[in-house]
Design an enzyme around this catalytic site. Sequence first.
Site, PDB file in Angstrom:
ATOM      1  N   PRO A   9      26.284 -45.475   3.258  1.00 43.76           N
ATOM      2  CG  PRO A   9      28.273 -45.673   2.082  1.00 43.76           C
ATOM      3  CD  PRO A   9      27.521 -44.736   2.981  1.00 43.76           C
ATOM      4  CG  ASN A  10      26.559 -50.971   1.300  1.00 45.35           C
ATOM      5  OD1 ASN A  10      25.819 -51.319   0.391  1.00 45.35           O
ATOM      6  ND2 ASN A  10      27.804 -50.590   1.092  1.00 45.35           N
ATOM      7  NE  ARG A  17      24.800 -60.024   2.531  1.00 47.30           N
ATOM      8  CZ  ARG A  17      25.583 -59.055   2.043  1.00 47.30           C
ATOM      9  NH1 ARG A  17      25.061 -57.969   1.549  1.00 47.30           N
ATOM     10  NH2 ARG A  17      26.893 -59.182   2.043  1.00 47.30           N
ATOM     11  CE1 TYR A  22      29.101 -53.345  10.182  1.00 45.03           C
ATOM     12  CE2 TYR A  22      28.594 -55.051   8.556  1.00 45.03           C
ATOM     13  CZ  TYR A  22      29.380 -53.996   8.987  1.00 45.03           C
ATOM     14  OH  TYR A  22      30.449 -53.599   8.239  1.00 45.03           O
ATOM     15  CG  ASN A  73      27.511 -45.919  10.797  1.00 46.01           C
ATOM     16  OD1 ASN A  73      28.541 -45.885  10.105  1.00 46.01           O
ATOM     17  ND2 ASN A  73      27.039 -47.037  11.321  1.00 46.01           N
ATOM     18  CB  ALA A  76      32.622 -47.825   2.982  1.00 49.59           C
ATOM     19  CG  HIS A  79      37.052 -46.366   6.413  1.00 48.71           C
ATOM     20  ND1 HIS A  79      37.329 -46.245   7.762  1.00 48.71           N
ATOM     21  CD2 HIS A  79      36.008 -47.232   6.315  1.00 48.71           C
ATOM     22  CE1 HIS A  79      36.495 -47.024   8.443  1.00 48.71           C
ATOM     23  NE2 HIS A  79      35.680 -47.634   7.586  1.00 48.71           N
ATOM     24  CG  ASP A  86      36.407 -30.386   3.244  1.00 47.96           C
ATOM     25  OD1 ASP A  86      37.221 -30.439   4.190  1.00 47.96           O
ATOM     26  OD2 ASP A  86      36.752 -30.406   2.041  1.00 47.96           O
ATOM     27  CD  GLU A  97      34.268 -41.522  12.973  1.00 42.29           C
ATOM     28  OE1 GLU A  97      34.990 -40.527  13.215  1.00 42.29           O
ATOM     29  OE2 GLU A  97      34.704 -42.574  12.459  1.00 42.29           O
ATOM     30  CG  HIS A  99      32.244 -46.479  12.946  1.00 39.13           C
ATOM     31  ND1 HIS A  99      31.905 -46.336  11.625  1.00 39.13           N
ATOM     32  CD2 HIS A  99      33.079 -45.468  13.247  1.00 39.13           C
ATOM     33  CE1 HIS A  99      32.531 -45.285  11.135  1.00 39.13           C
ATOM     34  NE2 HIS A  99      33.242 -44.730  12.095  1.00 39.13           N
ATOM     35  CB  SER A 101      31.830 -53.245  13.403  1.00 41.28           C
ATOM     36  OG  SER A 101      32.335 -52.334  12.436  1.00 41.28           O
ATOM     37  NE  ARG A 106      34.715 -55.062  10.375  1.00 39.03           N
ATOM     38  CZ  ARG A 106      33.723 -54.698   9.564  1.00 39.03           C
ATOM     39  NH1 ARG A 106      32.973 -53.647   9.873  1.00 39.03           N
ATOM     40  NH2 ARG A 106      33.482 -55.364   8.463  1.00 39.03           N
ATOM     41  NE  ARG A 110      35.891 -53.085   7.327  1.00 40.59           N
ATOM     42  CZ  ARG A 110      35.002 -52.941   6.333  1.00 40.59           C
ATOM     43  NH1 ARG A 110      34.333 -51.827   6.199  1.00 40.59           N
ATOM     44  NH2 ARG A 110      34.791 -53.917   5.476  1.00 40.59           N
TER      45      ARG A 110
HETATM   46  O1  CA2 Z   1      30.636 -50.525  11.838  1.00 40.83           O
HETATM   47  C1  CA2 Z   1      30.066 -49.660  11.184  1.00 40.83           C
HETATM   48  O2  CA2 Z   1      29.043 -49.091  11.566  1.00 40.83           O
HETATM   49  C2  CA2 Z   1      30.587 -49.287   9.794  1.00 40.83           C
HETATM   50  O3  CA2 Z   1      30.406 -47.884   9.609  1.00 40.83           O
HETATM   51  C3  CA2 Z   1      29.747 -50.071   8.814  1.00 40.83           C
HETATM   52  C4  CA2 Z   1      30.213 -49.929   7.360  1.00 40.83           C
HETATM   53  C5  CA2 Z   1      31.718 -50.188   7.234  1.00 40.83           C
HETATM   54  O4  CA2 Z   1      32.147 -49.932   5.910  1.00 40.83           O
HETATM   55  C6  CA2 Z   1      32.519 -49.333   8.205  1.00 40.83           C
HETATM   56  O5  CA2 Z   1      33.890 -49.660   8.073  1.00 40.83           O
HETATM   57  C7  CA2 Z   1      32.076 -49.590   9.628  1.00 40.83           C
HETATM   58  C8  CA2 Z   1      29.492 -50.927   6.449  1.00 40.83           C
HETATM   59  C9  CA2 Z   1      28.015 -50.903   6.547  1.00 40.83           C
HETATM   60  C10 CA2 Z   1      27.484 -52.082   5.802  1.00 40.83           C
HETATM   61  O6  CA2 Z   1      26.383 -52.559   6.506  1.00 40.83           O
HETATM   62  C11 CA2 Z   1      25.923 -53.785   6.165  1.00 40.83           C
HETATM   63  C12 CA2 Z   1      25.017 -54.325   7.036  1.00 40.83           C
HETATM   64  C13 CA2 Z   1      24.509 -55.573   6.790  1.00 40.83           C
HETATM   65  C14 CA2 Z   1      24.889 -56.269   5.663  1.00 40.83           C
HETATM   66  C15 CA2 Z   1      25.791 -55.720   4.786  1.00 40.83           C
HETATM   67  C16 CA2 Z   1      26.298 -54.463   5.034  1.00 40.83           C
END
Ligand code: CA2
Length: 144
Positions: A9-10, A17, A22, A73, A76, A79, A86, A97, A99, A101, A106, A110
């Site tokens: 997601p996202n 952004r 990121y 990846n 969220a 977590h 599973d 896995e 990430h 970041s 953080r 996380r």
């Molecule tokens: O660091 C990572 O790759 C994460 O998987 C990214 C997730 C975060 O919830 C994990 O804790 C760590 C969030 C991805 C959101 O990506 C965005 C990118 C640009 C703008 C907004 C969100």
Amino acid sequence: MKFLVLNGPNLNLLGEREPDIYGAATLADVEADCMALARDLGCEVDFRQSNHEGGMVDALHDVRHTHQGVIINAGAYTHTSIALRDAINGINLPTIELHVSNIHAREEFRHHSMIAGACLGVIAGLGTSGYGLAVRALHSHLSS
Ligand code: CA2
């Protein structure tokens, strides 16, 4: 040798952004880099993204007889998702896995990953270059 690179997601917003966290590369940039690297290594990469937990579970199930490894990846869902853990255990493919970041530097929520225990290894905090490192690691794991 065929790998699934699955983004949660996202991550479709990558590069749009929060570049301080990121980076500036978009998910399309990351996909193009992974494709080019896979060509050099002589393997194939199937790049997908879903904002839905069930969609990610389905994507993992879909590749269980066709692909040899997974890079995930989970965003969220990393977590929170026992369903993804599973599914990773269920398909029995080496999974990395990933990430962008450093989740351990953080917020506390996380720091824990539900899926790490089901994975071969974890790459975090190296920016989007982590995707290429994961492709190389999986390729070398499966070649040895
Ligand atoms: O660091 C990572 O790759 C994460 O998987 C990214 C997730 C975060 O919830 C994990 O804790 C760590 C969030 C991805 C959101 O990506 C965005 C990118 C640009 C703008 C907004 C969100």
